[in-house]
Enzyme design. Sequence first.
Site, mmCIF file in Angstrom:
data_model
loop_
_atom_site.group_PDB
_atom_site.id
_atom_site.type_symbol
_atom_site.label_atom_id
_atom_site.label_comp_id
_atom_site.label_asym_id
_atom_site.label_seq_id
_atom_site.Cartn_x
_atom_site.Cartn_y
_atom_site.Cartn_z
ATOM 1 N N GLU A 66 80.045 45.724 75.969
ATOM 2 C CA GLU A 66 79.877 46.055 77.380
ATOM 3 C C GLU A 66 78.682 45.308 77.954
ATOM 4 O OE1 GLU A 66 80.133 50.382 79.032
ATOM 5 O OE2 GLU A 66 78.018 49.868 78.841
ATOM 6 N N TYR B 127 80.224 44.835 86.366
ATOM 7 C CA TYR B 127 80.450 45.462 85.069
ATOM 8 C C TYR B 127 81.576 44.735 84.346
ATOM 9 C CZ TYR B 127 82.047 48.793 81.577
ATOM 10 O OH TYR B 127 82.422 49.370 80.393
#
Length: 382
Positions: free
Chosen positions: A189, A101
């Site tokens: 993101e 991530y």
Amino acid sequence: MKLHEYQAKQVFAEAGLPTPGSALATTVDEVVEAAEDLGYPVAVKAQVHVGGRGKAGGIKLAENESEVREAAESILGMDLKGYTVEKVLVEEAVDFTNELYVGVTMDRGEGEPVVMVSEQGGVDIEEVAHENPDAIVREHVDPAFGLHPYQARKAVYDAGIDQDVAGDVAKIVQTVYELWDDSDATEVEINPVMITSDREAVAADAVMKIDEDALFRQPDFADMEEEAAEDELEAKANDYGFDYVRLDGNVGIIGNGAGLVMTTLDLVDYYGGKPANFLDIGGGAKAERVTNALDMVFSDENVDAVVFNIFGGITRGDEVAKGINAALEQFDEIPKPVVVRLAGTNAAEGREILNDDLVTVEETLEGAVQRTVEYANEEGDQ
Ligand code: GDP
Ligand code: MN
């Protein structure tokens, strides 16, 4: 403004981030054609603004033509958490061993941007944040200096990313921060960054949100705004200049001021109703704005009744009332019952002016909301 994955990936690619080859498609034949061009295996991914598409059946892998046809048929037109899928991204499938991530957002508490890296990507990052907060490494950035390359390397190292790919991941982190900064983004993101079996790092998903108030100096993103809108209603709201959020209930809500609208939403919920939308028409309530607001709620086929919650300030209640009358007089038949609560400057005069044949007038907000919820339930039963 939230970009679709395919839009964000295009921006990513232009910024030099590694992304799989892909093509957008709106029909089954286009999907097959794209898959043949890209080469199998491919991933077919629903392009709607909902998280967790994978789990909800909005992402399917295909090894050959018959599988890709099947995937396209099942995803195109499907209902994904209330949204109909009209576009899919056909993408080279990634053969991966790890999912990481990487994200950048503004940490309002600290008053600084924050870069986040985790070895536990792919899954719901909010869940990781909740259950295993130490698994997400946070590095704050002084916006005047930007992200120093050593900070990117440190975050990657602290997150425990495998050494052989750490350099590549740090480069991704650096690029994501710069992209966030240059784009007036509120959030960028990548979940997941996939580590391929060949030990390469690629952006397999892409989330990008741009500050709408900065679009005047972000012409490229301004051009994407219409396509980024989730549906016709959101596109309409952009045209009208309204703050609008579509929800999944049947009580249409219109107010002037965000706090007033939020309060109305809460009360609708309190009295057992389900809000269909958040719609703030802003200061003033000229007939045209009221007309546009009604156009918005009446265009939403889920709406069974509408409540207006208006506080007269500089724009006086009598003017607002005239606006509401004028807007409703344009209809031969008013599509759904409308309830009005008017308070503030010249509210009594305003209530007097409102045409009882067109709307139900309630003096209190509680009364107005209860009445609207009743109407919505009656209409909904029909
Ligand atoms: P989201 O569920 O909406 O966040 O969509 P993502 O693009 O993040 O995909 C969710 C999950 O689908 C990923 O974490 C992977 O497990 C899987 N997935 C997506 N693309 C691929 C791919 O190209 N190959 C493989 N094997 N899995 C994929
Ligand atoms: Mn994802």
